[in-house]
Motif scaffolding. Structure first.
Motif, PDB file in Angstrom:
ATOM      1  N   HIS F   9     -52.247 -10.842  49.147  1.00 32.21           N
ATOM      2  CA  HIS F   9     -51.012 -10.859  49.940  1.00 32.21           C
ATOM      3  C   HIS F   9     -50.601  -9.463  50.374  1.00 32.21           C
ATOM      4  O   HIS F   9     -51.123  -8.475  49.864  1.00 32.21           O
ATOM      5  N   MET F  11     -46.877  -7.242  52.050  1.00 37.06           N
ATOM      6  CA  MET F  11     -45.434  -7.303  52.271  1.00 37.06           C
ATOM      7  C   MET F  11     -45.063  -6.266  53.327  1.00 37.06           C
ATOM      8  O   MET F  11     -45.158  -5.064  53.070  1.00 37.06           O
ATOM      9  N   ILE F  12     -44.638  -6.739  54.501  1.00 38.53           N
ATOM     10  CA  ILE F  12     -44.437  -5.821  55.630  1.00 38.53           C
ATOM     11  C   ILE F  12     -43.051  -5.998  56.265  1.00 38.53           C
ATOM     12  O   ILE F  12     -42.398  -7.029  56.094  1.00 38.53           O
ATOM     13  N   GLY F  29     -38.598  -8.699  57.633  1.00 34.53           N
ATOM     14  CA  GLY F  29     -39.878  -8.525  56.945  1.00 34.53           C
ATOM     15  C   GLY F  29     -40.483  -9.842  56.532  1.00 34.53           C
ATOM     16  O   GLY F  29     -39.922 -10.916  56.800  1.00 34.53           O
ATOM     17  N   ALA F  30     -41.638  -9.753  55.901  1.00 36.33           N
ATOM     18  CA  ALA F  30     -42.325 -10.958  55.448  1.00 36.33           C
ATOM     19  C   ALA F  30     -43.305 -10.626  54.337  1.00 36.33           C
ATOM     20  O   ALA F  30     -43.880  -9.544  54.316  1.00 36.33           O
ATOM     21  N   THR F  31     -43.461 -11.565  53.422  1.00 38.48           N
ATOM     22  CA  THR F  31     -44.624 -11.602  52.548  1.00 38.48           C
ATOM     23  C   THR F  31     -45.625 -12.515  53.213  1.00 38.48           C
ATOM     24  O   THR F  31     -45.297 -13.662  53.545  1.00 38.48           O
ATOM     25  N   VAL F  33     -48.974 -14.356  52.335  1.00 36.19           N
ATOM     26  CA  VAL F  33     -50.038 -14.732  51.412  1.00 36.19           C
ATOM     27  C   VAL F  33     -51.259 -15.012  52.287  1.00 36.19           C
ATOM     28  O   VAL F  33     -51.192 -15.837  53.198  1.00 36.19           O
ATOM     29  N   GLU F 120     -46.396 -17.423  55.757  1.00 36.89           N
ATOM     30  CA  GLU F 120     -45.195 -16.591  55.802  1.00 36.89           C
ATOM     31  C   GLU F 120     -44.041 -17.199  55.009  1.00 36.89           C
ATOM     32  O   GLU F 120     -43.047 -16.524  54.757  1.00 36.89           O
ATOM     33  N   SER F 121     -44.149 -18.452  54.639  1.00 37.81           N
ATOM     34  CA  SER F 121     -43.123 -19.121  53.821  1.00 37.81           C
ATOM     35  C   SER F 121     -43.723 -20.435  53.331  1.00 37.81           C
ATOM     36  O   SER F 121     -44.869 -20.746  53.638  1.00 37.81           O
TER      37      SER F 121
END
Lengths: 132, 132, 132, 132, 132, 132
Positions: F9, F11-12, F29-31, F33, F120-121
């Motif tokens: 993953h 994180m940006i 932002g987003a994690t 995976v 993203e979610s």
């Protein structure tokens, strides 16, 4: 404290009474993915919380009394809103009865607590936790 | 004890101050998948822990104050490391305020406890649990 | 090839006709967690497969025609076994109609294919995939 | 109460002694997906439960002593049924030792409790929870 | 194209030969969560891809020949690296044989393709897909 | 066809330009995976799709060029909407370059295709699939 959890599921129909339920007052249904956790402070002589085979078997049997049914037609639930949280307690109480009568084996007498989670979707679930 | 959990998410940017954070001192971001659990010892008259519609609505509203934002620019968080664990407490405290002022309905006065989990990836999450 | 997937869910009651269905011939229900994937060979001018807001909205609207209902009472499904795989095709076909009539925006004309997955439990799901 | 959880995994072989284990008396194996939760009542000066980098590193190191091994051949487990619940306690106790000796940093002295979950499949997992 | 997927699991021990495998050259083990997808262009007369009861039963039976075993001792795998990807093909081929001999019912003759995924952890899985 | 998938993953932070993005035009932002699937028609001499150690290492290295960064400040993405679907293609193309130059080992020359999914979610993800 130790716990062991097993998972199974059931697929039921039901409806709710009360304005708070909105469109869920109509006859609809749910898949409940059911997680049962058994708690005890010390492991038994085999290093187990509970016999996982018996636990899974008894859970499946408890669920089979509701699985593939319309809960509105079940005498046990007449006049009752069979909400996710209420059904979690039903599963927990019925398993507690079976533990008491030895259906999960003599080792299960060391169990202290039970928690049952019913997942109704990827965004909602309910849990009932009780002592034994 | 009964609990009901609802899930939503938010997507934020932030940075951290302190060597312990390593590369996370740079401006970056996170998706937080947010699970809120509401606890009470007895169900209400409708057999519910809380009105799931109101609970989901209020959670979305609490998250919207942070969602799609750079938390470094939010006055509420000036000079604060907005760690996952700290943000879990922010969400819990803001929901607790809303429960107190009746935004989750009169039935929510029976709630005793709240737990908020923020999942930042498939390998890390944080929870804050508090009484009401 | 690019794809974008969005997730929602619906909760329905239904029954099946035919011995192959065993206890599922009784009125029961299901939660379907619904994943819709939109495919296209090149991204649009905004670097998107599809407007995710419009896609989620249209999916919710398609599901709302079945959500919180007994499918046995829906004229569209009279005399039909509303199996998971069949309902995946219904969702896909209804979304395909909306793409054609522009409900997902003009950019959606670049879409080539659609796949719809209905997850009925943690151990079973079905997919229908079609061209646009 | 705050908690932070990190996830890793290990892949081991083992066998069990005792009729209750049925076919699991044969040499077989398991992937354990391991979740470790660290609990504390207040965050540290950086707004953290624990240094997530150190926590992940120490967890990986604890697991590496069992990973890719036949636990039946490990002197530590001679004559022991290495059940999922028992291994959860082993991981927790070994991490507790490391917290005590400072391997998770000085801030980790504020930790009060530890919970370790080992997921052995999509339908079974065990947890051991202890004070520090 | 339609597909239906069912999930089960097996727990095995094995070791690998070849430097590329590093520590996995030692005897260790794995839980494989197994997803089997059956594909066909049109549904059968009952609106099904395949009889899900028969499919689940046959999958369990195929897995039982490997479940709770040390694959290094199985004659079928003598001198073979039983990698995740290789085992996915073994499961697929054995199911394909059963489809051919009618074990999944006469309706299964309409199946065109099979995909088997073995998940060995939360961060790695392998798939084998073949025509029937 | 065989495939092997590994997960990691990043994180940006980033922002989007264009009215279609609504509140996502703000810096947020987003994690992500990230799942990368490697495809090949036949296994190599070790019964593998690809050396999973090298594949995971190279994926981590590709992600590290974006991880813990504000993509709006990266020269590579100047004037570009770094949508989930576009970033999936970036990861795939950069891994394809490394496969070509031998970073995944000589056996990787047998790979035919690559698919990269960025989640993203819990309700949205995107995939880019390409030949090698």
């Amino acid at each position: 404290m130790y716990s062991l959890t097993v998972r199974d599921h059931m697929m039921i129909a039901h409806s709710f009474r009360g304005e708070v339920f909105g469109p869920a007052q109509r006859l609809h249904g749910a898949t409940y993915v059911v997680d049962v956790s058994f708690f005890r402070p010390q492991l038994d002589a085999d290093n187990l919380v509970v016999d996982i085979g018996l636990a899974s078997e008894q859970l499946k049997d408890v669920l089979s009394a509701m699985n593939y049914r319309n809960l509105d037609d079940e005498p046990d639930f007449a006049g009752t809103n069979t909400s996710t949280e209420m059904l979690a307690a039903v599963v927990a109480d019925r398993l507690a009865d079976r533990i008491r009568t030895g259906a999960l084996g003599p080792g299960a007498s060391g169990l202290e607590r039970l928690a049952v989670t019913l997942r109704e979707s990827h965004v909602a679930w309910a849990t009932y936790e009780r002592n034994l």
